[in-house]
Design a protein around this motif. Structure first.
Motif, PDB file in Angstrom:
ATOM      1  N   ARG A  38       0.837  -1.192   0.000  1.00  0.00           N
ATOM      2  CA  ARG A  38       0.000   0.000   0.000  1.00  0.00           C
ATOM      3  C   ARG A  38       0.871   1.240   0.000  1.00  0.00           C
ATOM      4  O   ARG A  38       2.015   1.211   0.456  1.00  0.00           O
ATOM      5  CB  ARG A  38      -0.953   0.023   1.200  1.00  0.00           C
ATOM      6  CG  ARG A  38      -0.289   0.178   2.559  1.00  0.00           C
ATOM      7  CD  ARG A  38      -1.337   0.051   3.656  1.00  0.00           C
ATOM      8  NE  ARG A  38      -0.738   0.198   4.981  1.00  0.00           N
ATOM      9  CZ  ARG A  38      -1.412  -0.034   6.108  1.00  0.00           C
ATOM     10  NH1 ARG A  38      -2.697  -0.397   6.071  1.00  0.00           N
ATOM     11  NH2 ARG A  38      -0.805   0.119   7.274  1.00  0.00           N
ATOM     12  N   ALA A  40       0.275   5.316   0.926  1.00  0.00           N
ATOM     13  CA  ALA A  40      -0.540   6.450   1.349  1.00  0.00           C
ATOM     14  C   ALA A  40       0.033   7.730   0.742  1.00  0.00           C
ATOM     15  O   ALA A  40       1.220   7.774   0.399  1.00  0.00           O
ATOM     16  CB  ALA A  40      -0.564   6.534   2.865  1.00  0.00           C
ATOM     17  N   ALA A  91      -5.139   4.244   1.765  1.00  0.00           N
ATOM     18  CA  ALA A  91      -4.007   4.166   0.832  1.00  0.00           C
ATOM     19  C   ALA A  91      -4.485   3.568  -0.477  1.00  0.00           C
ATOM     20  O   ALA A  91      -5.605   3.050  -0.571  1.00  0.00           O
ATOM     21  CB  ALA A  91      -2.894   3.301   1.415  1.00  0.00           C
TER      22      ALA A  91
END
Length: 115
Positions: A38, A40, A91
């Motif tokens: 992920r 963000a 994210a």
């Protein structure tokens, strides 16, 4: 041509759940390890969870006991079940498969957790 297609992202309230899917084509999926990453906004991409071709799993400390990675070789798909979601889980989530020197990425799916 290898393709990885993620799905299942969306907007959810804190404490809720989502299940991400990553469907692979163009590879012999059962030989590949699967991973979810992920990223963000403003942060580096990080490994969230991984599953080997043999089914062994590993998790980032931040998601242990909340996220579960799994795979279905018959469907060429790796999943990420995300429970007890927190705003900090917000994210873009990416799937990656890898085997030896080969690795392939999906285009990502967005997860937004509201407080």
């Amino acid at each position: 041509q290898v393709q990885l297609v993620e799905s299942g992202g969306g907007l959810v309230q804190a404490g809720g759940s989502l299940r991400l899917s990553c469907a692979a084509s163009g590879i012999i999926f059962r030989f590949f390890n699967g991973e979810w990453y992920r990223q963000a906004p403003g942060k580096q991409r990080e490994l969230v969870a991984g599953i080997t071709s043999g089914g062994r799993t590993n998790y980032a400390d931040s998601v242990k006991d909340r996220f579960t990675i799994s795979r279905d070789n018959a469907k060429n798909t790796v999943y990420l079940q995300m429970n007890s979601l927190k705003p900090e889980d917000t994210a873009d989530y990416y799937c990656k498969v890898r085997q030896a020197q080969w690795e392939y990425w999906g285009r990502g799916t967005q997860v937004t957790v509201s407080s």
